[in-house]
Design an enzyme around this catalytic site. Structure first.
Site, PDB file in Angstrom:
ATOM      1  CB  SER A 132      41.302  34.654  34.085  1.00  0.00           C
ATOM      2  OG  SER A 132      41.419  34.533  35.465  1.00  0.00           O
ATOM      3  CE  LYS A 182      41.378  39.461  36.337  1.00  0.00           C
ATOM      4  NZ  LYS A 182      41.923  38.893  37.545  1.00  0.00           N
TER       5      LYS A 182
END
Length: 125
Positions: free
Chosen positions: A17, A42
């Site tokens: 992320s 991600k």
């Protein structure tokens, strides 16, 4: 111009992320070397909407690197540093768990070599 300190970022499959976006931002701008394994990949921002008979997961955004590459395995993202999801390291190495002493980690040793500090440390493998 101002001289920046050398930066090495250690990554593995748990790097995800916003950590991937940060890593890509530094590397894409020539500010860091990435050492480790491919990151998780991600890069999608999703929202889950509850429904009477289940739920709907809708992608509402996507992280891109400064060079506008996908972090996730999406569509035809065919850049060798990002294809297949995640960020491919500049220097590939694999760590086996967390060692008792950081000096015993191969990726830490490689990172220290990248920083020019390898003479300060001995690795026992």
């Amino acid at each position: 111009g101002r001289k920046h300190p050398k930066i090495v970022i250690l990554t593995n499959e748990g790097t995800a992320s916003s950590a991937e976006v940060f890593t890509a931002a530094l590397r894409d701008n020539g500010q860091a070397t990435v050492v480790g394994t491919r990151t998780f990949g991600k890069g999608l921002i999703q929202h889950i909407f509850p429904l009477e008979n289940g739920k709907l997961k809708l992608t509402i955004g996507e992280y891109l690197t400064p060079k506008l590459q996908h972090v996730s395995a999406v569509g035809e993202a065919k850049n060798s540093n990002y294809f297949g999801g995640g960020i491919k390291p500049d220097v590939l190495c694999r760590s086996e768990g967390i060692p008792e002493r950081k000096e015993n980690d191969l990726c830490v040793k490689i990172a220290l070599e990248e920083l020019g500090l390898e003479e300060d440390i001995e690795i026992e493998i």
